[in-house]
Design a protein around this motif. Structure first.
Motif, PDB file in Angstrom:
ATOM      1  N   MET A  91      10.936 -11.877  -4.044  1.00  0.00           N
ATOM      2  CA  MET A  91      11.714 -12.810  -4.934  1.00  0.00           C
ATOM      3  C   MET A  91      10.970 -14.539  -5.634  1.00  0.00           C
ATOM      4  O   MET A  91      11.078 -14.754  -6.816  1.00  0.00           O
ATOM      5  CB  MET A  91      12.757 -13.462  -4.104  1.00  0.00           C
ATOM      6  CG  MET A  91      13.975 -12.674  -3.821  1.00  0.00           C
ATOM      7  SD  MET A  91      14.856 -12.981  -2.617  1.00  0.00           S
ATOM      8  CE  MET A  91      15.775 -14.144  -3.713  1.00  0.00           C
ATOM      9  N   SER A  92       9.817 -14.774  -4.593  1.00  0.00           N
ATOM     10  CA  SER A  92       9.062 -15.565  -5.392  1.00  0.00           C
ATOM     11  C   SER A  92       8.020 -14.937  -6.536  1.00  0.00           C
ATOM     12  O   SER A  92       6.801 -16.000  -6.280  1.00  0.00           O
ATOM     13  CB  SER A  92       8.428 -16.140  -4.478  1.00  0.00           C
ATOM     14  OG  SER A  92       7.905 -16.254  -3.346  1.00  0.00           O
ATOM     15  N   ARG A  93       7.981 -13.653  -6.741  1.00  0.00           N
ATOM     16  CA  ARG A  93       7.040 -13.109  -7.121  1.00  0.00           C
ATOM     17  C   ARG A  93       5.149 -13.187  -6.258  1.00  0.00           C
ATOM     18  O   ARG A  93       4.162 -13.175  -7.536  1.00  0.00           O
ATOM     19  CB  ARG A  93       6.936 -13.411  -8.334  1.00  0.00           C
ATOM     20  CG  ARG A  93       5.811 -14.226  -9.225  1.00  0.00           C
ATOM     21  CD  ARG A  93       6.069 -15.780  -9.655  1.00  0.00           C
ATOM     22  NE  ARG A  93       6.247 -17.197  -9.358  1.00  0.00           N
ATOM     23  CZ  ARG A  93       5.092 -17.702  -9.259  1.00  0.00           C
ATOM     24  NH1 ARG A  93       4.375 -17.460  -9.811  1.00  0.00           N
ATOM     25  NH2 ARG A  93       4.808 -18.418  -8.849  1.00  0.00           N
ATOM     26  N   LEU A  94       5.009 -13.322  -5.346  1.00  0.00           N
ATOM     27  CA  LEU A  94       3.733 -13.142  -4.714  1.00  0.00           C
ATOM     28  C   LEU A  94       3.313 -11.763  -4.546  1.00  0.00           C
ATOM     29  O   LEU A  94       2.579 -10.890  -4.168  1.00  0.00           O
ATOM     30  CB  LEU A  94       3.751 -13.708  -3.292  1.00  0.00           C
ATOM     31  CG  LEU A  94       4.362 -15.028  -2.605  1.00  0.00           C
ATOM     32  CD1 LEU A  94       3.881 -15.383  -1.316  1.00  0.00           C
ATOM     33  CD2 LEU A  94       3.121 -15.754  -3.906  1.00  0.00           C
ATOM     34  N   LEU A  95       5.034 -11.077  -4.931  1.00  0.00           N
ATOM     35  CA  LEU A  95       4.548  -8.846  -4.202  1.00  0.00           C
ATOM     36  C   LEU A  95       5.167  -8.739  -5.394  1.00  0.00           C
ATOM     37  O   LEU A  95       5.928  -9.175  -6.211  1.00  0.00           O
ATOM     38  CB  LEU A  95       5.032  -8.999  -3.151  1.00  0.00           C
ATOM     39  CG  LEU A  95       4.768  -7.580  -2.138  1.00  0.00           C
ATOM     40  CD1 LEU A  95       3.672  -7.607  -2.255  1.00  0.00           C
ATOM     41  CD2 LEU A  95       5.799  -7.442  -2.249  1.00  0.00           C
ATOM     42  N   SER A  96       4.401  -7.364  -5.989  1.00  0.00           N
ATOM     43  CA  SER A  96       5.444  -7.379  -7.668  1.00  0.00           C
ATOM     44  C   SER A  96       6.392  -5.835  -6.721  1.00  0.00           C
ATOM     45  O   SER A  96       5.873  -5.411  -6.068  1.00  0.00           O
ATOM     46  CB  SER A  96       4.486  -6.364  -8.371  1.00  0.00           C
ATOM     47  OG  SER A  96       3.661  -7.531  -8.510  1.00  0.00           O
ATOM     48  N   PRO A  97       7.405  -6.047  -7.677  1.00  0.00           N
ATOM     49  CA  PRO A  97       8.146  -4.787  -6.887  1.00  0.00           C
ATOM     50  C   PRO A  97       7.662  -3.434  -7.567  1.00  0.00           C
ATOM     51  O   PRO A  97       7.197  -3.814  -9.008  1.00  0.00           O
ATOM     52  CB  PRO A  97       9.339  -5.628  -7.635  1.00  0.00           C
ATOM     53  CG  PRO A  97       9.175  -6.298  -8.777  1.00  0.00           C
ATOM     54  CD  PRO A  97       8.378  -6.477  -8.738  1.00  0.00           C
ATOM     55  N   ARG A  98       8.190  -2.463  -7.111  1.00  0.00           N
ATOM     56  CA  ARG A  98       8.185  -1.342  -7.264  1.00  0.00           C
ATOM     57  C   ARG A  98       8.561  -0.912  -8.741  1.00  0.00           C
ATOM     58  O   ARG A  98       9.351   0.389  -9.329  1.00  0.00           O
ATOM     59  CB  ARG A  98       8.026  -0.387  -6.505  1.00  0.00           C
ATOM     60  CG  ARG A  98       7.039  -0.290  -5.228  1.00  0.00           C
ATOM     61  CD  ARG A  98       6.074   0.918  -5.127  1.00  0.00           C
ATOM     62  NE  ARG A  98       4.807  -0.070  -3.849  1.00  0.00           N
ATOM     63  CZ  ARG A  98       4.871   0.339  -2.896  1.00  0.00           C
ATOM     64  NH1 ARG A  98       5.770   1.324  -2.061  1.00  0.00           N
ATOM     65  NH2 ARG A  98       3.964   0.697  -1.944  1.00  0.00           N
ATOM     66  N   ALA A  99       9.999  -0.828  -8.009  1.00  0.00           N
ATOM     67  CA  ALA A  99      11.260  -0.584  -8.966  1.00  0.00           C
ATOM     68  C   ALA A  99      12.354  -1.983  -8.854  1.00  0.00           C
ATOM     69  O   ALA A  99      12.293  -2.390  -7.821  1.00  0.00           O
ATOM     70  CB  ALA A  99      12.079   0.765  -8.534  1.00  0.00           C
ATOM     71  N   ALA A 149       0.697  -1.157   0.129  1.00  0.00           N
ATOM     72  CA  ALA A 149      -0.099  -0.316   0.067  1.00  0.00           C
ATOM     73  C   ALA A 149       0.874   1.384   0.335  1.00  0.00           C
ATOM     74  O   ALA A 149       1.321   1.597  -1.441  1.00  0.00           O
ATOM     75  CB  ALA A 149      -1.118   0.490   0.962  1.00  0.00           C
ATOM     76  N   ASP A 150       0.530   2.317   1.411  1.00  0.00           N
ATOM     77  CA  ASP A 150       1.535   3.495   1.305  1.00  0.00           C
ATOM     78  C   ASP A 150       2.577   2.851   1.512  1.00  0.00           C
ATOM     79  O   ASP A 150       4.068   4.098   2.200  1.00  0.00           O
ATOM     80  CB  ASP A 150       0.757   4.325   1.221  1.00  0.00           C
ATOM     81  CG  ASP A 150      -0.446   4.331   3.003  1.00  0.00           C
ATOM     82  OD1 ASP A 150       0.096   2.607   3.471  1.00  0.00           O
ATOM     83  OD2 ASP A 150      -0.581   4.747   3.759  1.00  0.00           O
ATOM     84  N   GLY A 169      -5.593  -3.075   1.214  1.00  0.00           N
ATOM     85  CA  GLY A 169      -4.687  -4.046   0.708  1.00  0.00           C
ATOM     86  C   GLY A 169      -4.494  -5.986   1.037  1.00  0.00           C
ATOM     87  O   GLY A 169      -3.657  -6.225   1.702  1.00  0.00           O
ATOM     88  N   GLY A 170      -5.742  -6.063   0.158  1.00  0.00           N
ATOM     89  CA  GLY A 170      -5.890  -7.673  -0.323  1.00  0.00           C
ATOM     90  C   GLY A 170      -6.720  -7.484   0.540  1.00  0.00           C
ATOM     91  O   GLY A 170      -7.794  -6.596   1.170  1.00  0.00           O
TER      92      GLY A 170
END
Lengths: 267, 342
Positions: free
Chosen positions: A51-59, A16-17, B150-151
């Motif tokens: 790293m396991s692509r559960l979360l997308s990187p911002r940069a 989120a933020d 947030g989900g």
């Protein structure tokens, strides 16, 4: 021996933020065991999730064999890289054999049929984790240690060269913690599987890891062989704790003894 | 016996049990279907039923079986399949039996749109179905948006859905009260659901919806099943979680909304089918298709009970509602005892 490479370049990520990782670079050593340690909220789980692509990187990027992992097909990634998340859910009443066979998911399309090769992978995973005799038991009847072995068996049935684990020893008593880490080490020695895990216990991390990564404030504080990383300075910088480091008499690896305000024999 | 053989044997045993359950359910459903064609106010022997089904003209039976009982039984089975599949898809996806579309307001959204389209806009036929599907999707988006922080947490989504559902109930009640020519029987259809006055033509939109949306759901059954291990584990196993979610919501809402536009919200069928099927099937694979069969049996059986086995004639929704309400109460009590986390 794992031939796949995994690396992280200038990674910025968060929820989120809130930005948690502030530009992080990491090269995972193929065929070795890497342990990520750090204080609560330092971003170690966020790093593993990205790293396991559960979360997308911002940069920045996570590169699997040089390709951006977040742009690869999920199924393709899952054939190369397995992940045991922190709190997987076992459906009510599911048997051990059934749960472990779910690890074959990435090897099947909509129409493909179950093959002998799938049965072999499941049997091998059960044998490696010593859960073969539990095969017909319901997962919800098992003890915490048994259950964790079954989840690892599911990740093994996936037959990936890379295995990521998010705090695989949490909620286990000490004998089961050692059992799980021994099992992962066996796997690394026998199959050459690259293991990357987030660990809470600094001493177990130093004992079992070939490569120790210490994180603080969303960046990499230090990385290298446990002997080089686990120093009193690192512990102070990463955990804000005074400590003594002595060689572990059983493993020869460094061992951290925390220094508190009380019960100190030598003032 | 080697370990591999033991694994293969266990897998075959699960597959056989699954096949037996699905086969048994199909056989029971076929038997119930045949019985509802034969039994009623008057008994029609099987031979006569077969002759009517083959297109033969039998005085009396052609009307009772061909015009009254057959469309009613066909509509019951198709609507029940739609409710069962759609309901179970939501329950599997959100890992919670309370997350059924008839609890979280999606069926109510389709109902409200259908009532509005018929009463206020004077529409009928496929346009009503289209509006009902659009409204069902709209409600799904609304509760998803309202509960997203947030989900998506299952509990929050369910509570928001129950609130939205109550709001939509008052929309339906208001719209019906504005329709002076609306007779009680049709009003009942939108409050409880019914297959009274079934027309053969009504089967067509249900068949199309089952082929398109039902087909989509069944083709995604394996990915949907992986979501039961948690979203993170499913992603680790190579399931595209976001895409699977979108497709499953689209397909389940489509099934529920089309069926609701035709029969009204047959109470609790979507909610009951998944758990009943899970109880019968045990841990032997995806509950999706068995839930569809249970849904069909519930509507078919419920309608028969409502017509002939009770002192007065009731629409099917009254019967399924009487079955579902105690289960809902039991589920909520059990969840509260477990510590309040759904």
């Amino acid at each position: 021996m794992s031939t796949h490479s995994l690396s992280v370049r200038g990674l910025v990520a968060g929820y989120a933020d809130r930005t948690i990782l502030h530009g992080l670079d990491l090269e995972v050593l193929p065929g070795r065991i890497t342990a990520i340690v750090g204080a609560n909220a330092c971003g170690k789980s966020t790093l593993l999730r990205t790293m396991s692509r559960l979360l997308s990187p911002r940069a920045g990027q996570v590169l699997l064999d040089g390709k951006a992992i977040h742009r690869m097909a999920p199924r393709r990634v899952a054939q190369v890289m397995g992940l045991l998340p922190q709190s997987p859910i076992a459906p009510e009443g599911i048997t051990v054999a059934d749960l472990v066979s779910r690890g074959r998911h990435p090897h099947h399309g909509i129409l493909s049929r179950w093959s002998r090769q799938d049965d072999e992978a499941v049997a091998a995973a059960l044998e490696a984790t010593k859960t073969l005799d539990l095969a017909d038991r319901a997962v919800d009847e098992l003890s915490g240690g048994q259950r964790q072995r079954v989840w690892i068996a599911m990740a093994l049935a996936q037959e990936t060269d890379l295995l990521l684990l998010d705090e695989p020893t949490t909620f286990l008593d000490i004998s089961h913690q050692v059992e799980v880490l021994d099992l992962l080490t066996d796997l690394n020695h026998r199959r050459g599987t690259t293991v990357v895990m987030v660990l809470h216990d600094l001493n177990l991390a130093a004992r079992y890891a070939d490569h120790l990564v210490a994180m603080a404030g969303g960046t990499l504080h230090a990385q290298g062989a446990p002997e080089d990383v686990l120093t009193a300075e690192t512990v102070r910088a990463v955990f804000g704790l005074d400590s003594r480091i002595i060689p572990d008499p059983t493993s020869g690896r460094p061992m951290m003894l925390p220094i508190g305000r009380h019960r100190m024999a030598v003032e | 016996m080697s370990a591999v053989d033991a694994i293969a044997t266990g897998r075959l045993r699960r597959a056989r049990r699954r096949g037996a359950v699905i086969g048994g359910a199909l056989a029971l459903l076929a038997a119930a279907f045949a019985l509802t064609l034969m039994l009623g106010q008057s008994f029609v022997p099987p031979g006569t039923v077969l002759r009517v089904l083959a297109g033969g003209d039998v005085p009396g039976a052609s009307f009772t079986v061909g015009q009254l009982r057959l469309p009613r039984a066909v509509l019951s089975v198709l609507a029940g399949l739609s409710f069962g599949l759609g309901g179970a898809a939501f329950q599997i996806m959100l890992r919670n039996p309370l997350a059924s579309p008839d609890i979280i307001g999606i069926s109510r959204g389709a109902s409200a749109a259908a009532v509005f389209a018929i009463v206020v806009m004077g529409l009928d036929g496929p346009m009503v179905s289209v509006l009902a599907v659009a409204a069902g999707l709209g409600v799904a988006l609304l509760i998803h948006g309202l509960s997203h922080r947030g989900g998506v947490a299952g509990t929050r989504l369910i509570l928001v859905g129950i609130g939205v559902s109550a709001m939509l109930d008052s929309v339906i009640a208001y719209t019906l009260s504005r329709a002076p020519s609306w007779d009680l029987d049709q009003a009942m259809r939108w409050l409880t659901g019914s297959v009274n006055g079934a027309q053969p033509a009504q089967a067509l939109p249900l068949l199309v919806s089952l082929a398109v949306f039902g087909g989509l759901l069944v083709s995604r059954a394996r990915d949907l099943e992986s979501l039961r291990l948690g979203d993170d584990t499913a992603a680790a196993l190579g399931t595209n979680v976001a895409l699977t979610r979108v497709l499953v919501i689209l397909a389940a809402v489509g099934l529920i909304a089309v069926a609701t536009a035709i029969t009204g919200p047959v109470a609790f069928v979507a909610f009951l089918s998944g758990p009943i099927a899970a109880r019968i099937l045990g841990p032997n694979g995806s509950v999706l298709v068995p839930a569809g069969l249970v849904g069909a049996a519930l509507v078919l059986g419920g309608d028969y009970i409502g017509q002939f086995l009770l002192p007065a004639r009731f629409p099917v929704g009254v019967v399924t509602g009487a079955l579902g309400a105690p289960y809902l109460i039991w589920l909520i009590v059990r969840v509260n005892r477990a510590g309040g986390s759904l």
